[in-house]
Design a protein around this motif. Structure first.
Motif, mmCIF file in Angstrom:
data_model
loop_
_atom_site.group_PDB
_atom_site.id
_atom_site.type_symbol
_atom_site.label_atom_id
_atom_site.label_comp_id
_atom_site.label_asym_id
_atom_site.label_seq_id
_atom_site.Cartn_x
_atom_site.Cartn_y
_atom_site.Cartn_z
ATOM 1 N N ALA B 113 -0.095 1.923 -5.155
ATOM 2 C CA ALA B 113 -0.184 0.509 -4.766
ATOM 3 C C ALA B 113 1.002 0.100 -3.892
ATOM 4 O O ALA B 113 2.027 0.782 -3.847
ATOM 5 C CB ALA B 113 -0.237 -0.367 -6.023
ATOM 6 N N ALA B 114 0.842 -1.027 -3.201
ATOM 7 C CA ALA B 114 1.913 -1.547 -2.346
ATOM 8 C C ALA B 114 3.085 -2.011 -3.214
ATOM 9 O O ALA B 114 2.897 -2.456 -4.347
ATOM 10 C CB ALA B 114 1.385 -2.705 -1.508
ATOM 11 N N GLU B 115 4.275 -1.881 -2.655
ATOM 12 C CA GLU B 115 5.501 -2.163 -3.393
ATOM 13 C C GLU B 115 5.530 -3.578 -4.002
ATOM 14 O O GLU B 115 5.872 -3.736 -5.176
ATOM 15 C CB GLU B 115 6.700 -1.969 -2.449
ATOM 16 N N ASP B 116 5.151 -4.586 -3.223
ATOM 17 C CA ASP B 116 5.227 -5.953 -3.750
ATOM 18 C C ASP B 116 4.204 -6.193 -4.860
ATOM 19 O O ASP B 116 4.445 -6.957 -5.792
ATOM 20 C CB ASP B 116 5.086 -6.999 -2.625
ATOM 21 N N TYR B 117 3.073 -5.475 -4.750
ATOM 22 C CA TYR B 117 2.060 -5.579 -5.800
ATOM 23 C C TYR B 117 2.589 -4.941 -7.098
ATOM 24 O O TYR B 117 2.424 -5.498 -8.194
ATOM 25 C CB TYR B 117 0.767 -4.896 -5.346
ATOM 26 N N ILE B 118 3.240 -3.795 -6.958
ATOM 27 C CA ILE B 118 3.813 -3.103 -8.124
ATOM 28 C C ILE B 118 4.841 -3.991 -8.814
ATOM 29 O O ILE B 118 4.822 -4.145 -10.038
ATOM 30 C CB ILE B 118 4.460 -1.762 -7.696
ATOM 31 N N ILE B 119 5.718 -4.605 -8.024
ATOM 32 C CA ILE B 119 6.774 -5.458 -8.588
ATOM 33 C C ILE B 119 6.171 -6.637 -9.350
ATOM 34 O O ILE B 119 6.597 -6.969 -10.451
ATOM 35 C CB ILE B 119 7.734 -5.937 -7.473
ATOM 36 N N LYS B 120 5.126 -7.219 -8.760
ATOM 37 C CA LYS B 120 4.456 -8.357 -9.403
ATOM 38 C C LYS B 120 3.819 -7.953 -10.735
ATOM 39 O O LYS B 120 3.976 -8.624 -11.751
ATOM 40 C CB LYS B 120 3.370 -8.902 -8.449
ATOM 41 N N CYS B 121 3.125 -6.799 -10.699
ATOM 42 C CA CYS B 121 2.454 -6.330 -11.921
ATOM 43 C C CYS B 121 3.463 -5.934 -12.994
ATOM 44 O O CYS B 121 3.287 -6.247 -14.175
ATOM 45 C CB CYS B 121 1.583 -5.113 -11.604
ATOM 46 N N LEU B 122 4.505 -5.227 -12.570
ATOM 47 C CA LEU B 122 5.504 -4.752 -13.524
ATOM 48 C C LEU B 122 6.151 -5.936 -14.242
ATOM 49 O O LEU B 122 6.380 -5.891 -15.456
ATOM 50 C CB LEU B 122 6.562 -3.914 -12.787
ATOM 51 N N LYS B 123 6.406 -6.996 -13.485
ATOM 52 C CA LYS B 123 6.997 -8.201 -14.064
ATOM 53 C C LYS B 123 6.070 -8.754 -15.161
ATOM 54 O O LYS B 123 6.508 -9.052 -16.267
ATOM 55 C CB LYS B 123 7.201 -9.240 -12.952
ATOM 56 N N LYS B 124 4.785 -8.844 -14.843
ATOM 57 C CA LYS B 124 3.822 -9.373 -15.803
ATOM 58 C C LYS B 124 3.653 -8.427 -17.002
ATOM 59 O O LYS B 124 3.492 -8.875 -18.135
ATOM 60 C CB LYS B 124 2.482 -9.586 -15.102
#
Lengths: 282, 282
Positions: B113-124
């Protein structure tokens, strides 16, 4: 994961430390396959005359955490005896001449860890097979024969393993012709003896899995499974001596009523890969 | 996860989209418990006269990805029939009056996945129980009786569930007295009927687990397990109609010979929690 010859099994200790009074004649072990090694002025593991293995305590709290785990684990009555055999005994199990070592879990960090530690681990998990495969090989040592000697790729090479490299290493681990030459196809001639059978590595991993489906006592982050067997023993028609041991407990935390789904998932992935090899070699 | 009454089971479709010619009399469903809801000018799911469920395609590729999954899945001969029943049929399964919905996996993002998507998901994943528990509850709706009506905590509240809240919700799901009042202890009176028994939810989850231990066709990131049963039916002494369905396939990727250890780990964690409830209610 690797194939190795174990000419003679010596005693091995899962954990000890430099703080204890050491016996004389400490030396650097010849056969370490993974973990923190001596070099560049850093302390590495040492072995004494009687074959006991001494692992230095790390400075940043990981060492004391690991020591705390061994202390608590060795007296924890919630651990069944048939599972205890998969762990090193605190002071006094055996030193193995050679081994291989798979770090289990798609995630080597635990939720409560410090932010910079999480970022460091996550980076490594993504660069290695941990994320995709649920585990990564940390080190390996493969013995072929007198002419070829050992195949022991350096740590950097092992950490760069792809999924296919990992699959191949698991095949070489049970082959009579392991080689770094990609033209030589591993024969998997020991697969049914070492991986298969009622006392084989697959059966042991499945026993461990059953426990992980139930146990909510510990979560084993960044923990490794060591797999060994005795090639000489097989060639002489005796028991393979195949064995698994859990090692590396610097990042074990309390389970608090939840199963260790991170370890369990990675373990199931390893089981599937090994099971595929047993099936295709049958 | 939640308890709910299903007065009458209507037909429900796992996926459809606004691009198709729609029948008349589309309306907003009353009983959605999780997922993207209509509001603030956004499109939400719709239901037509015949009870078919229409889910809007998301714009950022997730919608087309989900559609691609349904198309490929429905013709994939590697999926055994006894597993296919856990998936919605593409065009034409049933609409459920109410449901609950657990998003499985400690990680809702996939490695590519794209980096910003990963960061968003990981946060959640870190803010919810996903990381610690291996799954999180996405939505729930609990029916008590005529006086108390439904308990349906809002999405924000559900996403803030702790591990203990999750455990409690799984108990309320099979209780005759679900309530947001923390003084009222859920009686778990339907636990043995809904979770337990040869056709219960636990048995179905275990069947799904067996498949996940073997299957290397798909990896189901950010996928949910929907659990339903018919309370009326139990009260009338009939079959509980307990059922699980997998939903949400916008982030399914190819397995490439590796098991979905992320989904499997979370599934095992859910199984353990439910199994604990069955045991303690027996």
């Amino acid at each position: 994961m690797a194939k190795m010859e174990v000419k003679k099994k010596n005693w091995w200790v899962g954990f000890s430390c430099y703080r204890q009074p050491l016996q004389t004649m400490l030396k650097v072990p010849d056969h370490q396959v993974a973990g923190h090694q001596a070099g560049d002025g850093k302390l590495g593991p040492l072995i004494d005359d009687s074959g006991h293995f001494y692992k230095p305590l790390q400075n940043d709290g990981r060492g004391s955490h690991e020591l705390a785990f061994y202390t608590s684990f060795s007296t924890d009555t919630r651990i069944p005896d048939h599972i205890r055999k998969f762990f090193p005994v605190f002071y006094g199990t055996r030193r193995l001449e050679a081994s291989d070592d798979a770090k289990i879990g798609s995630r080597t960090w635990y939720p409560q860890a410090a932010e910079d530690y999480i970022i460091k681990c996550l980076k490594k998990d993504r660069e290695t097979t941990s994320l995709e495969l649920g585990f990564r090989i940390s080190g390996l040592r493969v013995y072929g024969n007198k002419e070829t000697g050992f195949w022991k790729p350096d740590k950097k090479c092992v950490l760069n393993f792809s999924i296919e490299d990992t699959r191949l290493a698991l095949r070489k681990f049970v082959s009579s012709n392991p080689s770094s030459d990609s033209d030589i196809k591993p024969d998997c001639s020991f697969a049914s003896t070492v991986y298969g059978g009622p006392a084989g590595i697959l059966a042991q991993l499945l026993e461990l899995k059953s426990w992980f489906e139930e146990q909510t006592v510990f979560h084993f982050y960044s923990c490794s499974v060591l797999m060994v067997y005795e090639k000489e023993s097989i060639l002489q028609g005796r028991n393979s001596g195949a064995e698994i041991k859990l090692v590396d407990f610097a990042h074990v935390i309390e389970g608090k009523g939840v199963i260790d789904h991170n370890f369990l998932g990675g373990l199931c992935s390893l089981i599937k890969l090994i099971s595929d090899i047993v099936t295709s070699s049958a």
